[in-house]
Design a protein around this motif. Structure first.
Motif, mmCIF file in Angstrom:
data_model
loop_
_atom_site.group_PDB
_atom_site.id
_atom_site.type_symbol
_atom_site.label_atom_id
_atom_site.label_comp_id
_atom_site.label_asym_id
_atom_site.label_seq_id
_atom_site.Cartn_x
_atom_site.Cartn_y
_atom_site.Cartn_z
ATOM 1 N N ARG A 31 41.414 11.106 -27.050
ATOM 2 C CA ARG A 31 41.406 11.235 -28.516
ATOM 3 C C ARG A 31 39.956 11.498 -28.910
ATOM 4 O O ARG A 31 39.224 10.637 -29.387
ATOM 5 C CB ARG A 31 41.972 9.966 -29.144
ATOM 6 C CG ARG A 31 43.464 9.804 -28.876
ATOM 7 C CD ARG A 31 43.961 8.384 -28.994
ATOM 8 N NE ARG A 31 43.769 7.805 -30.316
ATOM 9 C CZ ARG A 31 44.136 6.561 -30.647
ATOM 10 N NH1 ARG A 31 44.725 5.787 -29.741
ATOM 11 N NH2 ARG A 31 43.932 6.095 -31.856
ATOM 12 N N LEU A 32 39.536 12.754 -28.662
ATOM 13 C CA LEU A 32 38.118 13.070 -28.613
ATOM 14 C C LEU A 32 37.430 12.991 -29.980
ATOM 15 O O LEU A 32 36.289 12.521 -30.083
ATOM 16 C CB LEU A 32 37.917 14.463 -28.004
ATOM 17 C CG LEU A 32 38.511 14.637 -26.587
ATOM 18 C CD1 LEU A 32 38.197 16.017 -26.039
ATOM 19 C CD2 LEU A 32 37.999 13.563 -25.657
ATOM 20 N N LYS A 33 38.097 13.454 -31.027
ATOM 21 C CA LYS A 33 37.452 13.423 -32.351
ATOM 22 C C LYS A 33 37.230 11.993 -32.815
ATOM 23 O O LYS A 33 36.172 11.657 -33.362
ATOM 24 C CB LYS A 33 38.299 14.198 -33.363
ATOM 25 C CG LYS A 33 38.279 15.703 -33.132
ATOM 26 C CD LYS A 33 39.033 16.444 -34.240
ATOM 27 C CE LYS A 33 38.951 17.948 -34.018
ATOM 28 N NZ LYS A 33 39.690 18.710 -35.073
ATOM 29 N N GLU A 34 38.235 11.141 -32.601
ATOM 30 C CA GLU A 34 38.069 9.731 -32.968
ATOM 31 C C GLU A 34 36.994 9.074 -32.106
ATOM 32 O O GLU A 34 36.157 8.303 -32.599
ATOM 33 C CB GLU A 34 39.383 8.980 -32.785
ATOM 34 C CG GLU A 34 40.499 9.404 -33.720
ATOM 35 C CD GLU A 34 41.807 8.738 -33.340
ATOM 36 O OE1 GLU A 34 42.024 7.593 -33.786
ATOM 37 O OE2 GLU A 34 42.587 9.348 -32.586
ATOM 38 N N ALA A 35 37.003 9.390 -30.817
ATOM 39 C CA ALA A 35 36.023 8.804 -29.901
ATOM 40 C C ALA A 35 34.601 9.166 -30.324
ATOM 41 O O ALA A 35 33.698 8.321 -30.294
ATOM 42 C CB ALA A 35 36.292 9.285 -28.478
ATOM 43 N N GLU A 36 34.421 10.415 -30.751
ATOM 44 C CA GLU A 36 33.069 10.857 -31.151
ATOM 45 C C GLU A 36 32.547 10.022 -32.318
ATOM 46 O O GLU A 36 31.376 9.640 -32.349
ATOM 47 C CB GLU A 36 33.100 12.332 -31.525
ATOM 48 C CG GLU A 36 31.719 12.871 -31.888
ATOM 49 C CD GLU A 36 31.718 14.358 -32.120
ATOM 50 O OE1 GLU A 36 30.620 14.921 -32.318
ATOM 51 O OE2 GLU A 36 32.812 14.983 -32.096
ATOM 52 N N VAL A 37 33.416 9.724 -33.281
ATOM 53 C CA VAL A 37 32.990 8.943 -34.454
ATOM 54 C C VAL A 37 32.471 7.581 -34.029
ATOM 55 O O VAL A 37 31.379 7.142 -34.421
ATOM 56 C CB VAL A 37 34.162 8.786 -35.451
ATOM 57 C CG1 VAL A 37 33.782 7.807 -36.565
ATOM 58 C CG2 VAL A 37 34.559 10.136 -36.025
ATOM 59 N N PHE A 38 33.239 6.884 -33.193
ATOM 60 C CA PHE A 38 32.872 5.516 -32.834
ATOM 61 C C PHE A 38 31.702 5.472 -31.853
ATOM 62 O O PHE A 38 30.834 4.604 -31.960
ATOM 63 C CB PHE A 38 34.094 4.783 -32.275
ATOM 64 C CG PHE A 38 35.114 4.460 -33.324
ATOM 65 C CD1 PHE A 38 34.968 3.328 -34.119
ATOM 66 C CD2 PHE A 38 36.196 5.297 -33.546
ATOM 67 C CE1 PHE A 38 35.894 3.025 -35.106
ATOM 68 C CE2 PHE A 38 37.133 5.007 -34.533
ATOM 69 C CZ PHE A 38 36.973 3.876 -35.317
ATOM 70 N N LEU A 39 31.671 6.402 -30.894
ATOM 71 C CA LEU A 39 30.576 6.397 -29.925
ATOM 72 C C LEU A 39 29.264 6.788 -30.579
ATOM 73 O O LEU A 39 28.209 6.195 -30.303
ATOM 74 C CB LEU A 39 30.897 7.325 -28.754
ATOM 75 C CG LEU A 39 32.060 6.877 -27.855
ATOM 76 C CD1 LEU A 39 32.339 7.917 -26.779
ATOM 77 C CD2 LEU A 39 31.765 5.524 -27.220
ATOM 78 N N GLN A 40 29.296 7.779 -31.444
ATOM 79 C CA GLN A 40 28.067 8.186 -32.125
ATOM 80 C C GLN A 40 27.565 7.081 -33.048
ATOM 81 O O GLN A 40 26.362 6.821 -33.134
ATOM 82 C CB GLN A 40 28.304 9.472 -32.929
ATOM 83 C CG GLN A 40 27.034 10.107 -33.482
ATOM 84 C CD GLN A 40 26.090 10.571 -32.385
ATOM 85 O OE1 GLN A 40 26.433 11.450 -31.599
ATOM 86 N NE2 GLN A 40 24.898 9.990 -32.333
ATOM 87 N N THR A 41 28.497 6.407 -33.711
ATOM 88 C CA THR A 41 28.108 5.280 -34.572
ATOM 89 C C THR A 41 27.485 4.164 -33.746
ATOM 90 O O THR A 41 26.491 3.556 -34.155
ATOM 91 C CB THR A 41 29.330 4.739 -35.334
ATOM 92 O OG1 THR A 41 29.933 5.804 -36.078
ATOM 93 C CG2 THR A 41 28.922 3.623 -36.292
ATOM 94 N N ALA A 42 28.049 3.893 -32.580
ATOM 95 C CA ALA A 42 27.486 2.865 -31.702
ATOM 96 C C ALA A 42 26.055 3.206 -31.314
ATOM 97 O O ALA A 42 25.160 2.343 -31.342
ATOM 98 C CB ALA A 42 28.348 2.704 -30.451
ATOM 99 N N ALA A 43 25.822 4.475 -30.957
ATOM 100 C CA ALA A 43 24.466 4.894 -30.578
ATOM 101 C C ALA A 43 23.503 4.802 -31.755
ATOM 102 O O ALA A 43 22.320 4.484 -31.581
ATOM 103 C CB ALA A 43 24.506 6.316 -30.028
ATOM 104 N N ASP A 44 23.999 5.055 -32.945
ATOM 105 C CA ASP A 44 23.146 4.958 -34.137
ATOM 106 C C ASP A 44 22.835 3.500 -34.486
ATOM 107 O O ASP A 44 21.731 3.178 -34.925
ATOM 108 C CB ASP A 44 23.836 5.633 -35.333
ATOM 109 C CG ASP A 44 23.933 7.144 -35.166
ATOM 110 O OD1 ASP A 44 23.159 7.693 -34.360
ATOM 111 O OD2 ASP A 44 24.795 7.760 -35.825
ATOM 112 N N VAL A 45 23.829 2.619 -34.273
ATOM 113 C CA VAL A 45 23.656 1.203 -34.611
ATOM 114 C C VAL A 45 22.650 0.538 -33.691
ATOM 115 O O VAL A 45 21.806 -0.251 -34.125
ATOM 116 C CB VAL A 45 25.020 0.465 -34.527
ATOM 117 C CG1 VAL A 45 24.830 -1.052 -34.488
ATOM 118 C CG2 VAL A 45 25.891 0.860 -35.710
#
Length: 484
Positions: A125-139
């Protein structure tokens, strides 16, 4: 055999400690947690249940922990740990629900964002995964976070590389650029000396621990294949997916390569012992554990020592089992380690210390039916029949399902002349294991109770289904002795 000097030293030290502890109970952090901190208690019980692979009881422990938690940070931690457990138990739907609950409490929690993002990535579920992984890296700027985003772009590259359209090829080039940026950011975060291979090894460790094997394979494919760490991670990956022969080959090749230092050799042999034990190669596992402990007697983890102790119990090497369980109890004093020590003491006919160890196991976890079962055996041995029956009833109430232990209880109660409990034990054992030898014991008990009709049925069952000629002949002999 574990080094004799270490065994003797540990035995002496643990006996002194036990005598002091049980003579005058000490209050420490773990004891206080058992008495007053429900969160810590249910967490500990969940960990024990997972080690025993009793996943339904582990689920119950997490649910109890959540039901009783009242502070937000404890509820948040419980949901995240529940999600990680669910991944290890391969319950993806439960893991997703738990991560969502955690993020509803704290939408910016790094571990929840990263874990949920990786779960989504594993489900493509690549689009959803991108949102959460990118947010994690930003946090939180961390190696794992940036490596996870880099792995996302690796997956996107694989998806785009199958297509020939110009737009897809442009997207592919963009994924490559972004992936490289993420790896560079991970290297910068890790500090001097870190290479791209190290970034993927760090991520691989996390993915293997969460049982996300497909993603772990992708990450480890980017790592140095000659690395000791990579071989160890592949071996764990194979073990988790029950590819035991592959794991054994990987570890054996690494051990025989001559490239391991002492610490690495010990680590590889301990893991090899774990794999062999899971594969049912008992003697080989014993040899591997022994070789590892000869290198460093203190290197084994509590989980490996528990496995080694149970292995020795199965081989009838009760002194070695006791040594393993006592070492495990020093590292991880819990219901499982003290239960193992109690069983070993019982088999060695040291009833006083068996009772001490089993009672200590109950202090840590009074919901394990095996502990109550062995307490019942121990009380019977000491002719404390009322205490024995109370422990027996508690074991049954808690769902004792170990057919071997239940049958042993049946035999012990038969010898004590407590035929109704003996009969109930053998019938319960047959619910879990339809073994002709248990039918034989049940028939003997029924005959002693003058229930000749049912005894005849059981002997006839053995006569038809006995596993060898001697057993069938014995059943025929007993049938002849029954009144017509």
């Amino acid at each position: 055999m574990i080094v004799n000097e270490l065994y003797s030293y540990l035995l002496d030290q643990l006996h002194v400690a036990m005598d002091h502890a049980f003579g005058k109970p000490a209050v420490d952090v773990s004891s206080a947690a058992l008495d007053g901190d429900d969160d810590a208690r249910w967490k500990r019980l969940a960990v024990e249940a997972e080690v025993m692979e009793d996943f339904p009881f582990a689920v119950r422990c997490y649910q109890e922990r959540l039901a009783q938690a009242s502070e937000d940070h404890k509820i948040l931690d419980a949901w995240i740990e529940y999600a990680e457990f669910a991944l290890r138990a391969r319950d993806i739907l439960r893991a997703e629900q738990a991560y969502r609950e955690a993020l509803s409490i704290d939408p910016g929690h790094f571990s929840a964002l990263l874990g949920y993002g990786l779960l989504l990535l594993s489900r493509t579920r690549l689009k959803e995964a991108e949102v959460f992984l990118q947010t994690a890296a930003d946090v939180e700027s961390s190696v794992e976070g940036w490596a996870a985003v880099a792995l996302l772009f690796d997956v996107l590259q694989l998806s785009a590389s199958d297509k020939e359209a110009e737009a897809e090829q442009e997207a592919l080039r963009a994924y490559v650029r972004e992936g490289k940026k993420c790896v560079a950011e991970a290297i910068r975060t890790a500090g001097p000396g870190c290479k791209s291979e190290d970034v993927y090894v760090t991520l691989g460790k996390l993915l293997v621990s969460l049982r996300l094997e497909d993603l772990a394979n992708l990450a480890l494919a980017k790592a140095d294949p000659s690395s000791f760490e990579v071989d160890m991670l592949y071996a764990q990956l194979f073990m988790h997916t029950e590819q035991y022969e592959e794991a054994i080959r990987t570890l054996s090749a690494r051990i025989s390569s001559g490239t391991c230092n002492g610490v690495q050799d010990c680590e590889a042999k301990l893991l090899l012992g774990d794999v062999q034990a899971k594969a049912g190669k008992i003697l080989e596992a014993e040899s591997s554990f022994d070789a590892a402990l000869r290198i460093d007697p203190k290197a084994a983890t509590s989980a490996s020592l528990l496995r080694l102790g149970n292995l020795y119990i199965g081989l009838g090497k009760y002194k070695d089992a006791l040594s393993a369980f006592l070492m495990a109890a020093q590292q991880w004093p819990c219901g499982l380690t003290w239960l193992g020590a109690g069983i070993a003491y019982y088999r060695l006919d040291d009833m006083s210390r068996a009772e001490q160890a089993l009672n200590e196991a109950n202090v840590h976890n009074n919901l394990n039916p095996k502990t109550w079962g062995y307490l019942s055996l121990m009380c019977l041995r000491q002719r404390r029949e009322d205490d024995a029956e109370m422990s027996y009833n508690q074991a049954v109430k808690l769902g004792l399902a170990d057919s071997g232990l239940i049958a042993e209880l049946g035999t012990a109660y038969f010898r004590a002349g407590r035929f109704p409990i003996s009969e109930a034990s053998f019938r319960r054992a047959l619910e879990f294991n339809d073994d002709p030898s248990i039918h034989m014991h049940l028939a003997r008990t029924l005959a002693a109770m003058k229930n000749h009709t049912e005894a005849r049925i059981e002997y006839e069952h053995v006569l038809t289904n006995g596993i060898n000629e001697f057993q069938r002949a014995k059943a025929a002999e007993q049938l002849e002795l029954l009144p017509q």
